[in-house]
Design an enzyme around this catalytic site. Sequence first.
Site, mmCIF file in Angstrom:
data_model
loop_
_atom_site.group_PDB
_atom_site.id
_atom_site.type_symbol
_atom_site.label_atom_id
_atom_site.label_comp_id
_atom_site.label_asym_id
_atom_site.label_seq_id
_atom_site.Cartn_x
_atom_site.Cartn_y
_atom_site.Cartn_z
ATOM 1 N N PHE A 1 0.134 2.532 8.224
ATOM 2 C CA PHE A 1 0.234 2.564 6.767
ATOM 3 C C PHE A 1 0.721 1.201 6.280
ATOM 4 O O PHE A 1 1.502 0.520 6.935
ATOM 5 C CB PHE A 1 1.146 3.698 6.284
ATOM 6 C CG PHE A 1 2.599 3.596 6.688
ATOM 7 C CD1 PHE A 1 3.465 2.726 6.049
ATOM 8 C CD2 PHE A 1 3.114 4.412 7.680
ATOM 9 C CE1 PHE A 1 4.802 2.638 6.403
ATOM 10 C CE2 PHE A 1 4.450 4.353 8.035
ATOM 11 C CZ PHE A 1 5.289 3.455 7.395
ATOM 12 N N CYS A 2 0.220 0.794 5.127
ATOM 13 C CA CYS A 2 0.621 -0.471 4.504
ATOM 14 C C CYS A 2 0.555 -1.626 5.503
ATOM 15 O O CYS A 2 1.514 -2.377 5.668
ATOM 16 C CB CYS A 2 2.021 -0.342 3.900
ATOM 17 S SG CYS A 2 2.423 -1.626 2.692
ATOM 18 N N ASP A 3 -0.583 -1.754 6.166
ATOM 19 C CA ASP A 3 -0.737 -2.783 7.189
ATOM 20 C C ASP A 3 -0.693 -4.172 6.556
ATOM 21 O O ASP A 3 -1.178 -4.372 5.439
ATOM 22 C CB ASP A 3 -2.075 -2.582 7.911
ATOM 23 C CG ASP A 3 -2.206 -3.448 9.142
ATOM 24 O OD1 ASP A 3 -1.169 -3.871 9.684
ATOM 25 O OD2 ASP A 3 -3.350 -3.680 9.575
ATOM 26 N N LYS B 1 3.545 -0.592 14.991
ATOM 27 C CA LYS B 1 4.286 -0.935 13.779
ATOM 28 C C LYS B 1 5.609 -0.187 13.697
ATOM 29 O O LYS B 1 5.649 1.035 13.734
ATOM 30 C CB LYS B 1 3.441 -0.623 12.537
ATOM 31 C CG LYS B 1 4.179 -0.903 11.222
ATOM 32 C CD LYS B 1 3.252 -0.825 10.044
ATOM 33 C CE LYS B 1 4.003 -1.110 8.747
ATOM 34 N NZ LYS B 1 3.091 -1.293 7.621
ATOM 35 N N ASP C 1 0.848 -1.184 0.000
ATOM 36 C CA ASP C 1 0.000 0.000 0.000
ATOM 37 C C ASP C 1 0.888 1.240 0.000
ATOM 38 O O ASP C 1 2.110 1.135 -0.124
ATOM 39 C CB ASP C 1 -0.929 -0.040 1.225
ATOM 40 C CG ASP C 1 -2.205 0.773 1.027
ATOM 41 O OD1 ASP C 1 -2.267 1.560 0.064
ATOM 42 O OD2 ASP C 1 -3.132 0.622 1.836
#
Length: 216
Positions: free
Chosen positions: A122-124, A135, A69
């Site tokens: 973000f961008c999990d 994270k 992502d």
Amino acid sequence: MNAADALAHEMELLDDVSHNPDRRHLWFWESPQSLVSPKSLTNKTNFNEASRQLENEGWPINLRSTGGDVTPQGAGILNVTHVYATQPRNAVDLKQEYDRLCSPIEQALGNGASRGWQPGAFCDGEFNVQFNGRKFAGTAMRIRRGKADRTRSAVLAHAIMLIDPVSLDAIAAINRFLRLLEEDRQIDPDAHASLPAGYTKSDFVSALKDAFDAQS
């Protein structure tokens, strides 16, 4: 090196290992302020307009081919790219390859490191590396059948790591880009961690390099 050049260099390293499977590359890199988007988002009808708006606001959009992502680049962010070939005649096990990427980061972080989904980040993804429940690193991967040896695959494993606390400006830029794309998600800065106090980037990189080298 700007993100576009870095992403292109990653593909050069992947091509090199595809043709020379006994080679291995471990590359740490940083990039000026920008956003990196998966190519899949270019299918959005307003992608070009959203990209123009973000670039005008100081956040140029770069495209990558490893999925995932939208992620930020800039101060306080360190990337690691590990490119290598699998063993001959071994089927690719995606979880095993992600373990080869995540385990060294966890080892370098030490106590408090874990792995798994982190809502709001973000961008999990399943292969986030977390620190104290938030994270620290996002991961992505591209795998290509070898050119020189078809029984082996070339693996490009990448992680983006938050050395410093995540930039609120970066999170705002990602959220603006997602809104312009009419994506139904927003990023929460509190979902992210950085290196623990007193742990320098140079010491972390040294520990991380040792952990990766121990695999080879």
